[in-house]
Scaffold this motif. Structure first.
Motif, PDB file in Angstrom:
ATOM      1  N   UNK A 145       0.787  -1.216   0.000  1.00 41.85           N
ATOM      2  CA  UNK A 145       0.000   0.000   0.000  1.00 41.85           C
ATOM      3  C   UNK A 145       0.822   1.269   0.000  1.00 41.85           C
ATOM      4  N   UNK A 146       2.130   1.167   0.282  1.00 37.86           N
ATOM      5  CA  UNK A 146       3.003   2.330   0.206  1.00 37.86           C
ATOM      6  C   UNK A 146       3.090   2.820  -1.238  1.00 37.86           C
ATOM      7  N   UNK A 147       3.310   4.112  -1.387  1.00 37.89           N
ATOM      8  CA  UNK A 147       3.680   4.673  -2.678  1.00 37.89           C
ATOM      9  C   UNK A 147       5.161   5.015  -2.616  1.00 37.89           C
ATOM     10  N   UNK A 148       5.924   4.554  -3.592  1.00 37.74           N
ATOM     11  CA  UNK A 148       7.371   4.758  -3.596  1.00 37.74           C
ATOM     12  C   UNK A 148       7.796   5.645  -4.762  1.00 37.74           C
ATOM     13  N   UNK A 149       8.879   6.380  -4.547  1.00 35.51           N
ATOM     14  CA  UNK A 149       9.593   7.036  -5.640  1.00 35.51           C
ATOM     15  C   UNK A 149      10.892   6.264  -5.820  1.00 35.51           C
ATOM     16  N   UNK A 150      11.099   5.722  -7.019  1.00 31.78           N
ATOM     17  CA  UNK A 150      12.245   4.856  -7.288  1.00 31.78           C
ATOM     18  C   UNK A 150      13.024   5.409  -8.479  1.00 31.78           C
ATOM     19  N   UNK A 151      14.339   5.496  -8.344  1.00 26.90           N
ATOM     20  CA  UNK A 151      15.213   5.847  -9.452  1.00 26.90           C
ATOM     21  C   UNK A 151      15.811   4.572 -10.011  1.00 26.90           C
ATOM     22  N   UNK A 152      15.811   4.452 -11.339  1.00 27.02           N
ATOM     23  CA  UNK A 152      16.314   3.228 -11.955  1.00 27.02           C
ATOM     24  C   UNK A 152      16.970   3.565 -13.292  1.00 27.02           C
ATOM     25  N   UNK A 153      18.098   2.927 -13.568  1.00 24.06           N
ATOM     26  CA  UNK A 153      18.736   3.089 -14.871  1.00 24.06           C
ATOM     27  C   UNK A 153      18.066   2.200 -15.905  1.00 24.06           C
ATOM     28  N   UNK A 154      18.127   2.635 -17.151  1.00 20.17           N
ATOM     29  CA  UNK A 154      17.379   1.974 -18.214  1.00 20.17           C
ATOM     30  C   UNK A 154      17.680   0.478 -18.314  1.00 20.17           C
ATOM     31  N   UNK A 155      18.955   0.087 -18.174  1.00 17.75           N
ATOM     32  CA  UNK A 155      19.298  -1.327 -18.342  1.00 17.75           C
ATOM     33  C   UNK A 155      18.762  -2.211 -17.223  1.00 17.75           C
ATOM     34  N   UNK A 156      18.291  -1.601 -16.126  1.00 17.01           N
ATOM     35  CA  UNK A 156      17.788  -2.389 -14.991  1.00 17.01           C
ATOM     36  C   UNK A 156      16.281  -2.296 -14.828  1.00 17.01           C
ATOM     37  N   UNK A 157      15.589  -1.735 -15.816  1.00 18.77           N
ATOM     38  CA  UNK A 157      14.146  -1.515 -15.671  1.00 18.77           C
ATOM     39  C   UNK A 157      13.396  -2.828 -15.462  1.00 18.77           C
ATOM     40  N   UNK A 158      13.633  -3.822 -16.309  1.00 20.62           N
ATOM     41  CA  UNK A 158      12.891  -5.085 -16.205  1.00 20.62           C
ATOM     42  C   UNK A 158      13.182  -5.791 -14.883  1.00 20.62           C
ATOM     43  N   UNK A 159      14.441  -5.826 -14.486  1.00 21.98           N
ATOM     44  CA  UNK A 159      14.823  -6.490 -13.235  1.00 21.98           C
ATOM     45  C   UNK A 159      14.215  -5.773 -12.033  1.00 21.98           C
ATOM     46  N   UNK A 160      14.200  -4.447 -12.063  1.00 30.71           N
ATOM     47  CA  UNK A 160      13.646  -3.676 -10.954  1.00 30.71           C
ATOM     48  C   UNK A 160      12.136  -3.830 -10.870  1.00 30.71           C
ATOM     49  N   UNK A 161      11.462  -3.814 -12.015  1.00 32.51           N
ATOM     50  CA  UNK A 161      10.005  -3.890 -12.029  1.00 32.51           C
ATOM     51  C   UNK A 161       9.510  -5.189 -11.396  1.00 32.51           C
ATOM     52  N   UNK A 162      10.273  -6.273 -11.539  1.00 36.31           N
ATOM     53  CA  UNK A 162       9.882  -7.576 -10.957  1.00 36.31           C
ATOM     54  C   UNK A 162       9.736  -7.483  -9.427  1.00 36.31           C
ATOM     55  N   UNK A 163      10.476  -6.574  -8.794  1.00 42.73           N
ATOM     56  CA  UNK A 163      10.387  -6.424  -7.341  1.00 42.73           C
ATOM     57  C   UNK A 163       9.039  -5.932  -6.879  1.00 42.73           C
ATOM     58  N   UNK A 164       8.303  -5.273  -7.784  1.00 44.36           N
ATOM     59  CA  UNK A 164       7.048  -4.627  -7.410  1.00 44.36           C
ATOM     60  C   UNK A 164       5.822  -5.310  -7.993  1.00 44.36           C
ATOM     61  N   UNK A 165       6.004  -6.480  -8.548  1.00 48.04           N
ATOM     62  CA  UNK A 165       4.879  -7.224  -9.108  1.00 48.04           C
ATOM     63  C   UNK A 165       4.430  -8.309  -8.140  1.00 48.04           C
TER      64      UNK A 165
END
Length: 446
Positions: free
Chosen positions: A424-444
């Motif tokens: 339920x938290x809303x986060x602000x996340x900074x991510x580099x382009x090459x890590x977008x897919x890997x990072x997005x998996x953390x929030x699914x």
């Protein structure tokens, strides 16, 4: 995705066209059968006649199983109620378009939380942000706001002999509300660790609360930056929002508005902007306002033709940078040929926002940083997401990912290593382009 759009006006129709082109299932709701028939003639959409505030109509439109509901009628109150009903009835995500800036000001009352809406979108504010990003000088600042205005991103150039030059980040005495998000040194842009060292000439992207960011500014820059002079023609919603974003320590802002009553309204709310009661469509007014001596001239009036003509006249009297708000898509090519440096389309800005929502799961908004090398995300954390399993220090986060802010209930904070994200938290996340897919998996959610 199954998407319900409340309102078949100009904005609703353009969003429907965009989503159909991207092969989403779209259902359009409007009280006018004639408006719906016009859309159905050229788009593959389903339609439901009725009010956005009527629960029976929304049920018939299938909001209970919608992945996204966009309430974009011409009325703020209708959009708030419609989006709130849709969310309560089962829509996964519900968005309301609003005009009145009061509804976006959570400092007086949090309308978004009260109505249970995932996001309030102001087309005028988004357009102003796009203009402001084009106006800024690299090395001065970025104007992106997140977490309902509680968090800001700024970009600074590290000067020679700055207090931060040559010092590892872990040894810098930053206040708790500030994080270094990105470092760009001319060769690469990256999310740093505590061992990284800043050098003169580096560009640093900071993220945190505005007051805290201003407090650390002198650690990077000891010279006073010369202010840019910006003249805005048009005191409507876009001009007002742009002036409010820019006014202050980094810009001298003047606003030209023809309506006297509107001038009083603007002057009361823009304490650091010079509001002038004048008609910017007249060349003599532009000359008297010294538009030719300004660093940037922005035409943000209600009619495209006025904005184009003002831009041409400003160019003729010597303004070095001209920007215009252009609503009609068929004017885009004409504007470039006339010498206007930047044309911003409110519809295109809204399209970017909507596409970001439908293509990226939990992401509510995404903004490119450092020339597109990285992105800042604002996203909701669903139950059972991978990031919920441990404290931030114990998670196997990608090196090119930084959780920069947490919005929880009524407060916004920049997290430390001991913090743990909650559903339920809303986060602000900074991510580099090459890590977008890997990072997005953390929030699914699994």
């Amino acid at each position: 995705m199954n998407i319900v759009i409340l309102g078949a006006g100009t904005v609703g129709t353009s969003i429907a066209e965009l989503l159909c082109a991207n092969r989403h299932n779209v259902i359009l709701v409007d009280p006018s059968r004639q408006a719906l028939e016009i859309v159905e003639d050229h788009l593959d959409v389903q339609s439901v006649v009725g009010s956005a505030c009527d629960a029976a109509t929304l049920f018939h439109a299938g909001v209970q199983s919608a992945d996204l509901c966009l309430s974009v009628t011409s009325g703020d109150e209708i959009n708030l109620v419609g989006a709130s009903l849709a969310k309560s009835m089962g829509a996964t995500r519900s968005i309301a378009r609003i005009f009145n800036p009061t509804y976006r000001d959570a400092s007086t009352f949090d309308y978004q939380r009260h109505f249970g809406i995932d996001r309030l979108l102001s087309l005028e504010h988004l357009t102003a942000l796009e203009l402001a990003k084009a106006i800024r000088k690299r090395g001065l600042f970025a104007v992106e706001n997140f977490a309902r205005g509680g968090i800001e991103v700024q970009e600074l150039a590290v000067e020679a002999d700055a207090k931060t030059s040559g010092v590892p980040l872990r040894d810098l005495k930053f206040p708790p509300g500030v994080r270094v998000g990105l470092i760009s040194n001319g060769h690469k842009t990256y999310i740093p660790s505590g061992d990284d060292v800043l050098a003169a000439g580096d560009h640093v992207t900071l993220i945190g609360q505005r007051e805290a960011l201003e407090d650390v500014r002198n650690l990077f820059q000891h010279k006073t930056e010369s202010k840019l002079s910006v003249i805005i023609a048009g005191g409507g919603a876009i001009g007002y929002n742009l002036a409010r974003i820019l006014q202050g320590q980094r810009f001298n802002v003047s606003l030209l508005e023809a309506d006297e009553q509107r001038c009083h309204y603007l002057a009361e709310r823009l304490s650091e902007t010079t509001v002038l009661h004048d008609d910017a469509t007249r060349l003599s007014v532009l000359k008297e306002a010294r538009v030719g001596k300004a660093d940037v001239f922005v035409a943000a009036m209600g009619h495209d033709e006025d904005n184009i003509m003002c831009g041409i006249e400003a160019l003729e009297i010597g303004a070095p940078r001209i920007m215009s708000v252009i609503r009609r898509p068929d004017y885009a090519n004409v504007v470039q040929k006339l010498g206007i440096d930047k044309a911003v389309s409110p519809r295109e800005v809204m399209a970017q926002q909507v596409l970001g929502m439908v293509q990226a799961g939990p992401i509510l908004a995404r903004t490119e940083l450092a020339g597109g090398v990285a992105e800042a995300w604002e996203l909701d954390v669903p139950p059972k997401a991978e990031i919920l399993k441990a404290k931030l220090k114990d998670l196997n986060l990608p090196q090119q990912c930084l959780v920069a802010a947490i919005v929880r209930e009524d407060y916004v904070r920049v997290p430390g290593a001991e913090d743990q994200v909650r559903a339920g938290d809303t986060l602000v996340v900074l991510v580099q382009k090459e890590s977008i897919d890997q990072t997005l998996k953390l929030f699914l959610a699994p």
